[in-house]
Design an enzyme around this catalytic site. Structure first.
Site, short mmCIF file in Angstrom:
data_model
loop_
_atom_site.label_atom_id
_atom_site.label_comp_id
_atom_site.label_asym_id
_atom_site.label_seq_id
_atom_site.Cartn_x
_atom_site.Cartn_y
_atom_site.Cartn_z
N CYS A 1 -11.99 -6.33 11.42
CA CYS A 1 -12.75 -6.07 10.20
C CYS A 1 -14.19 -6.54 10.33
O CYS A 1 -15.07 -6.06 9.64
CB CYS A 1 -12.08 -6.79 9.04
SG CYS A 1 -10.32 -6.64 9.10
N THR B 1 4.17 6.54 -7.52
CA THR B 1 5.35 7.04 -6.80
C THR B 1 5.39 6.43 -5.40
O THR B 1 4.40 6.43 -4.68
CB THR B 1 5.31 8.58 -6.73
OG1 THR B 1 5.24 9.06 -8.07
CG2 THR B 1 6.55 9.14 -6.04
#
Ligand code: PLP
Length: 400
Positions: free
Chosen positions: A327, A240
């Site tokens: 990162c 969804t």
């Protein structure tokens, strides 16, 4: 409270008030499931498709070529694995061309494919941090399934010759993907004119929230499904839809892409003033091509300085910056980007990335030029490496 300067816009950005405003009705009014047939669901579906059309327009694509994802890393993974595996299944091609200084979302994806039997060519990026189209062309073989080269590097900010690389790929009939996470809103991008078959982007670098991204896939380019399940995203990525995040991304893209020229005109003089000021520090070095660089990117190495210590002292002065990509910070390995442009570990460790966006001002630059030089001096006074450089025991003359 002293002054604070947020100079880490390449890591992430603040959500803008317009973006938040675009998102809020999705929680309060249009909370229906876009797959539901009643009016509330159909309203959500209408908003979803409006957002898709907006993102498509920003890229020169058509709406049915845009797929929403959860982030830039997902878009990169999907594009590269999905296209490479589809090419191998269809045509037996199992070779990928990329560059040595891609974001880990691309590099680690390529490494994962090597474990599946793909071969990967990692092109050099040279001292200026720019991939050469003729080297892309020379690397392409009959076996090449995909070329993936980033639009702009997330550490040193160098902008790659993407239209030229796209033309080379088109000439050889090879799919071309670009990771444009850092470039959106800073560089004019038109996927058709620039021969781009697939493009990854991420919301949180352009004042949309974290956790939303998109992938453009040219009609006709084959890519395997990412998530099997419902029919969302034309059956290719089930789940969804996160309408609020998607609306936020579309609002941010519209704002970022319609104001590129103004952004460049505002940021480039700030960047240039900071570069000129920092180059006055002895044994400092600007990393990456000076001209082919993002308007908000300044990336330096200071010899005899430890990047992590520099960040801590800058933090104490209210400055948020980075020594590499977000990162990899926390790891003591030198940045693979700096190694790829030929820097030795001892120089690469003294790196600093300052990245600017819509909320920075020239006063921020003045403040940085006031606080950085004395911090460098203080760190060098305690540095055995600086001592060795001064005594000529270590020679880094060529890296200035
Ligand atoms: N690609 C590049 C060039 C990036 O700079 C980043 C984030 O730093 C990513 C991909 C990953 O994006 P996300 O954080 O949305 O997964």
């Amino acid at each position: 409270m002293g002054r604070t300067v947020y100079a880490d816009n390449a890591a992430t950005t603040a959500v803008s008030p317009q973006v938040l405003e675009a998102m809020l009705p999705c929680y309060k009014e249009w909370y229906g499931n876009p797959s539901s047939l009643y009016a509330l669901g159909q309203k959500a579906k209408e908003k979803l498709e409006e957002a898709r059309a907006d993102v498509a327009q920003c890229l020169g694509a058509s709406p049915d070529e845009i797929f929403f994802t959860s982030c830039g890393s997902e878009s990169d993974n999907w594009a590269i694995k999905g296209a490479a595996r589809a090419q191998r299944a269809k045509a037996g091609k199992a070779h990928i061309v990329t560059s040595a200084f891609e974001h880990h979302a691309v590099l680690h994806t390529c490494q994962a494919l090597e474990k599946e039997g793909f071969t990967v060519t990692y092109l050099p990026v040279h001292e200026n941090g720019v991939v050469r189209p003729e080297e892309v062309e020379a690397a392409i073989t009959e076996e090449t399934a995909l070329v993936t080269i980033m639009y702009a590097n997330n550490e040193i900010g160098t902008i790659q010759p993407i239209p030229e690389i796209g033309a080379v790929c088109k000439k050889h009939g090879v799919l071309f993907h670009t990771d444009a996470v850092q470039a959106i809103g800073h560089v004019h991008i038109h996927v058709k004119e620039q021969n781009i078959d697939m493009l990854s982007l991420s919301g949180h670098k352009l004042h949309a929230p974290k956790g939303v991204g998109a992938l453009y896939v040219r009609k006709g380019a084959r890519i395997q499904n990412l998530l099997d399940g419902g029919a969302q995203e034309r059956g290719k990525r089930a789940g969804t839809e996160n309408l609020a995040q998607i609306m936020g991304l579309a609002a941010a893209m519209k704002e970022a892409c319609s104001t590129i020229d103004q952004r460049v005109a505002r940021l480039a003089p700030m960047r240039d003033k900071l570069i000129d000021g920092l180059l006055k520090i002895p044994r400092s070095r600007l990393n990456g091509d000076r001209d082919r660089r993002l308007p908000g990117n300044v990336h330096f190495c200071f010899q005899g300085v430890e990047g992590e210590s520099l960040l801590l002292l800058l933090d104490a002065k209210g400055v948020a910056a980075s020594s590499g990509s977000a990162c990899t910070s926390g790891s003591l390995d030198p940045s693979h980007v700096l190694l790829a442009i030929g820097l030795p570990h001892g120089v690469a460790h003294g790196s600093l990335r300052l990245s600017f966006g819509d909320y920075n001002t020239m006063e921020d630059i003045d403040y940085l030029l006031e606080v950085i030089p004395p911090i460098i001096e203080r760190l060098r006074a305690m540095s055995p490496l600086w001592d060795a450089i001064q005594k000529g025991e270590v020679n880094y003359d060529q890296y200035m």
